[in-house]
Design an enzyme around this catalytic site. Structure first.
Site, PDB file in Angstrom:
ATOM      1  N   TYR A 103       0.788  -1.206   0.001  1.00  0.00           N
ATOM      2  CA  TYR A 103       0.036  -0.233  -0.046  1.00  0.00           C
ATOM      3  C   TYR A 103       0.895   1.095   0.155  1.00  0.00           C
ATOM      4  O   TYR A 103       0.623   2.234  -0.793  1.00  0.00           O
ATOM      5  CB  TYR A 103      -0.979  -0.088   1.322  1.00  0.00           C
ATOM      6  CG  TYR A 103      -1.785   1.238   1.439  1.00  0.00           C
ATOM      7  CD1 TYR A 103      -3.073   0.995   0.833  1.00  0.00           C
ATOM      8  CD2 TYR A 103      -1.661   2.062   2.459  1.00  0.00           C
ATOM      9  CE1 TYR A 103      -3.942   2.132   0.823  1.00  0.00           C
ATOM     10  CE2 TYR A 103      -2.738   3.102   2.440  1.00  0.00           C
ATOM     11  CZ  TYR A 103      -3.741   3.032   1.652  1.00  0.00           C
ATOM     12  OH  TYR A 103      -4.871   3.965   2.083  1.00  0.00           O
ATOM     13  N   LYS A 160       0.681   4.076  -2.899  1.00  0.00           N
ATOM     14  CA  LYS A 160       0.386   5.285  -2.431  1.00  0.00           C
ATOM     15  C   LYS A 160       1.799   6.578  -2.887  1.00  0.00           C
ATOM     16  O   LYS A 160       1.399   7.703  -3.276  1.00  0.00           O
ATOM     17  CB  LYS A 160      -0.172   5.608  -1.086  1.00  0.00           C
ATOM     18  CG  LYS A 160      -1.367   4.888  -0.825  1.00  0.00           C
ATOM     19  CD  LYS A 160      -2.311   5.239  -1.593  1.00  0.00           C
ATOM     20  CE  LYS A 160      -3.630   5.154  -1.035  1.00  0.00           C
ATOM     21  NZ  LYS A 160      -4.961   5.198  -2.126  1.00  0.00           N
TER      22      LYS A 160
HETATM   23  P1  NAP Z   1     -13.376   2.176   1.722  1.00  0.00           P
HETATM   24  O1  NAP Z   1     -14.517   2.749   2.815  1.00  0.00           O
HETATM   25  O2  NAP Z   1     -12.668   1.067   1.670  1.00  0.00           O
HETATM   26  O3  NAP Z   1     -13.853   2.492   0.370  1.00  0.00           O
HETATM   27  C1  NAP Z   1     -13.322   2.299  -0.746  1.00  0.00           C
HETATM   28  C2  NAP Z   1     -14.327   2.017  -2.061  1.00  0.00           C
HETATM   29  O4  NAP Z   1     -13.470   1.523  -3.225  1.00  0.00           O
HETATM   30  C3  NAP Z   1     -15.274   0.749  -1.835  1.00  0.00           C
HETATM   31  O5  NAP Z   1     -16.658   1.258  -2.171  1.00  0.00           O
HETATM   32  C4  NAP Z   1     -14.751  -0.441  -2.791  1.00  0.00           C
HETATM   33  O6  NAP Z   1     -15.726  -1.132  -3.172  1.00  0.00           O
HETATM   34  C5  NAP Z   1     -14.085   0.437  -3.819  1.00  0.00           C
HETATM   35  N1  NAP Z   1     -13.244  -0.339  -4.400  1.00  0.00           N
HETATM   36  C6  NAP Z   1     -12.360  -1.100  -4.263  1.00  0.00           C
HETATM   37  N2  NAP Z   1     -11.796  -1.672  -5.279  1.00  0.00           N
HETATM   38  C7  NAP Z   1     -12.220  -1.193  -6.543  1.00  0.00           C
HETATM   39  C8  NAP Z   1     -12.248  -1.425  -7.803  1.00  0.00           C
HETATM   40  N3  NAP Z   1     -11.313  -2.482  -8.202  1.00  0.00           N
HETATM   41  N4  NAP Z   1     -12.816  -0.682  -8.579  1.00  0.00           N
HETATM   42  C9  NAP Z   1     -13.778   0.033  -8.287  1.00  0.00           C
HETATM   43  N5  NAP Z   1     -14.181   0.276  -6.856  1.00  0.00           N
HETATM   44  C10 NAP Z   1     -13.451  -0.452  -6.008  1.00  0.00           C
HETATM   45  O7  NAP Z   1     -12.118   3.229   1.683  1.00  0.00           O
HETATM   46  P2  NAP Z   1     -11.925   4.739   2.402  1.00  0.00           P
HETATM   47  O8  NAP Z   1     -11.421   4.745   3.477  1.00  0.00           O
HETATM   48  O9  NAP Z   1     -12.992   5.688   1.875  1.00  0.00           O
HETATM   49  O10 NAP Z   1     -10.546   5.121   1.124  1.00  0.00           O
HETATM   50  C11 NAP Z   1     -10.613   5.669   0.047  1.00  0.00           C
HETATM   51  C12 NAP Z   1      -9.309   6.297  -0.432  1.00  0.00           C
HETATM   52  O11 NAP Z   1      -8.524   6.908   0.383  1.00  0.00           O
HETATM   53  C13 NAP Z   1      -8.546   4.816  -0.782  1.00  0.00           C
HETATM   54  O12 NAP Z   1      -7.634   5.091  -1.843  1.00  0.00           O
HETATM   55  C14 NAP Z   1      -7.811   4.828   0.485  1.00  0.00           C
HETATM   56  O13 NAP Z   1      -6.518   4.181  -0.031  1.00  0.00           O
HETATM   57  C15 NAP Z   1      -7.281   6.219   0.779  1.00  0.00           C
HETATM   58  N6  NAP Z   1      -7.029   6.534   2.193  1.00  0.00           N
HETATM   59  C16 NAP Z   1      -7.877   6.390   3.106  1.00  0.00           C
HETATM   60  C17 NAP Z   1      -7.336   6.484   4.476  1.00  0.00           C
HETATM   61  C18 NAP Z   1      -8.575   6.175   5.790  1.00  0.00           C
HETATM   62  O14 NAP Z   1      -7.873   6.441   6.799  1.00  0.00           O
HETATM   63  N7  NAP Z   1      -9.450   5.649   5.546  1.00  0.00           N
HETATM   64  C19 NAP Z   1      -6.386   7.207   4.913  1.00  0.00           C
HETATM   65  C20 NAP Z   1      -5.526   7.265   3.535  1.00  0.00           C
HETATM   66  C21 NAP Z   1      -5.984   7.130   2.344  1.00  0.00           C
HETATM   67  P3  NAP Z   1     -16.281  -2.388  -2.287  1.00  0.00           P
HETATM   68  O15 NAP Z   1     -16.744  -1.836  -1.117  1.00  0.00           O
HETATM   69  O16 NAP Z   1     -17.361  -3.174  -2.997  1.00  0.00           O
HETATM   70  O17 NAP Z   1     -15.029  -3.339  -2.086  1.00  0.00           O
END
Ligand code: NAP
Length: 249
Positions: free
Chosen positions: A150, A154
């Site tokens: 990851y 990133k």
């Molecule tokens: P999340 O709640 O897990 O949501 C991610 C979404 O992406 C889910 O709806 C998932 O679908 C969808 N997804 C996964 N694989 C996919 C694919 N191949 N094609 C289309 N959609 C896909 O994640 P989040 O926490 O909101 O994170 C969003 C972004 O921010 C990510 O890139 C993550 O790495 C980044 N981020 C998050 C955090 C944090 O603390 N949460 C921190 C830093 C960065 P399914 O539900 O069907 O799997």
């Protein structure tokens, strides 16, 4: 001005908040996620507020599916000129236990997915001579135990972003990255499970380490993305904005 935006991974978490925020800012929003019915929930929350949105089921790592999805957005909502590459997954493990599959899955969604979506959308942006690309990086890009895959993806997205800024700037297109710290979404429920603690314990522990004294909410990240997507941000490109409640990961 009203534009057409695409937010990947928009069914929940940061993507859903970003889709809602861009709609509130007056844009038509295509919500792309693996399952159309999950994206439809975000779309309903936008249309209930009087916005315009479209749910699309698509795997961002599949080139044909991505091309078809972007063409459908252009047909049904208008040429997309705002792209938020937000879809993401975690496959955490210490390096010595990380499988080939864990490595490849993370690269496929974050890096290949952002590449395919951006390549498809830039054609519309170049034609419009206007565009905004925002890639979701992470404080993990600076290194994080258990996240070799990851963190690499990133950090890779940051290099991708800076290169897009250089190549596409002459067409009125900016590219920036938002790098969130700890944001309370379902993604981190997996982290709590891996650490054998409850989600609430994870949130409480994290808040103590964050200078502003709380964990982030999806709307905190959406606000930063919305800034980069705004007309006002036309001279800001190739930047990485850490949205982490403090200066460090
Ligand atoms: P999340 O709640 O897990 O949501 C991610 C979404 O992406 C889910 O709806 C998932 O679908 C969808 N997804 C996964 N694989 C996919 C694919 N191949 N094609 C289309 N959609 C896909 O994640 P989040 O926490 O909101 O994170 C969003 C972004 O921010 C990510 O890139 C993550 O790495 C980044 N981020 C998050 C955090 C944090 O603390 N949460 C921190 C830093 C960065 P399914 O539900 O069907 O799997």
């Amino acid at each position: 001005m009203t534009r057409t935006a695409i937010v990947t991974g928009g069914a929940r978490g940061i993507g859903a908040a970003t889709a809602r925020r861009l709609a509130a800012d007056g844009h038509a929003v295509a919500v792309v996620d693996l399952l159309e019915e999950h994206a439809a929930e975000t779309v309903a929350s936008i249309t209930d507020e009087g916005g315009r949105a479209l749910a699309i089921g698509a795997d961002v790592s599949d080139a044909d599916v991505v091309a078809a999805a972007v063409a459908r957005v252009a047909d049904e909502l208008g040429a997309p000129t705002i792209l938020v590459n937000n879809a993401g997954i975690l496959r955490d493990n210490l390096l010595f236990k990380m499988s080939d599959g864990d490595w490849d899955a993370v690269m496929q969604v974050h890096l290949r997915g952002a590449f395919l979506m951006t390549r498809a959308v830039q054609a519309h942006q170049v034609e419009a001579k206007w565009g905004r690309i925002v890639n979701l990086s992470s404080t993990s890009a600076l290194g994080n135990r258990g996240q070799a895959n990851y963190a690499a993806a990133k950090a890779g997205l940051q290099g991708f972003t800076k290169t897009l800024a250089i190549e596409l700037g002459r067409y009125g297109i900016t590219a920036n990255a938002v790098a969130p710290g700890f944001i309370a979404t379902d993604m981190l429920r997996q982290t709590a499970e891996r650490m054998s603690i409850t989600f609430e314990q994870l949130l409480e522990g994290a808040a103590k380490e964050i200078p502003v004294g709380r964990v982030g909410q999806p709307e905190d990240v959406a606000a930063a993305v919305a800034y980069f997507c705004s007309e006002a941000a036309s001279f800001v490109s190739g930047q990485v904005l850490y949205v982490a409640g403090g200066p460090k990961a």
